[in-house]
Design an enzyme around this catalytic site. Structure first.
Site, PDB file in Angstrom:
ATOM      1  CB  ALA A 154      -7.667 -18.882 -48.397  1.00 40.42           C
ATOM      2  CB  CYS A 155      -3.063 -16.523 -45.997  1.00 38.51           C
ATOM      3  SG  CYS A 155      -2.162 -17.855 -45.177  1.00 38.51           S
ATOM      4  CG  ASP A 156       0.596 -17.288 -51.570  1.00 44.46           C
ATOM      5  OD1 ASP A 156       0.508 -18.526 -51.729  1.00 44.46           O
ATOM      6  OD2 ASP A 156       1.314 -16.571 -52.271  1.00 44.46           O
TER       7      ASP A 156
END
Length: 102
Positions: free
Chosen positions: A15-17
């Site tokens: 997961a990343c932003d």
């Protein structure tokens, strides 16, 4: 601390932003490392982590947000996109069917 049984991990989410290329690169690396283990590795924005994830790997600064999106799913925070000891320990546990504390 919670314990993950590496042999039960079938879906791992990176997961990343901000859609950074680094997290896509990490997901690609994990796909290669876990290909023989039968683990599906996907890349996802932290706000859209699928609820069927078995474990989430994310940058340390996003770990609390990830836990809020998928409560009850183990989240492995990391500092380094490549060569992080936490991610390496998770990969080893999955490959060997070992347990790991998170």
């Amino acid at each position: 601390m919670a314990t993950i049984d590496g042999s039960s991990v079938k879906k791992l989410i990176v997961a990343c932003d901000a859609g950074m290329g680094s997290s896509v690169m990490l997901a690609s690396q994990l796909k290669k490392q876990l290909a023989k283990s039968g683990v599906t590795v996907e890349h996802s924005p932290v706000a859209s982590i699928p609820s069927d994830a078995d474990v989430v790997v994310t940058q340390a600064g996003l770990a609390d947000r990830a836990r809020g999106v998928v409560p009850g799913v183990p989240v492995i925070p990391f500092q380094l996109f490549l060569g992080d000891p936490s991610v390496a320990a998770l990969v080893k546990a999955i490959q060997n069917g070992d347990s790991i504390e998170v």
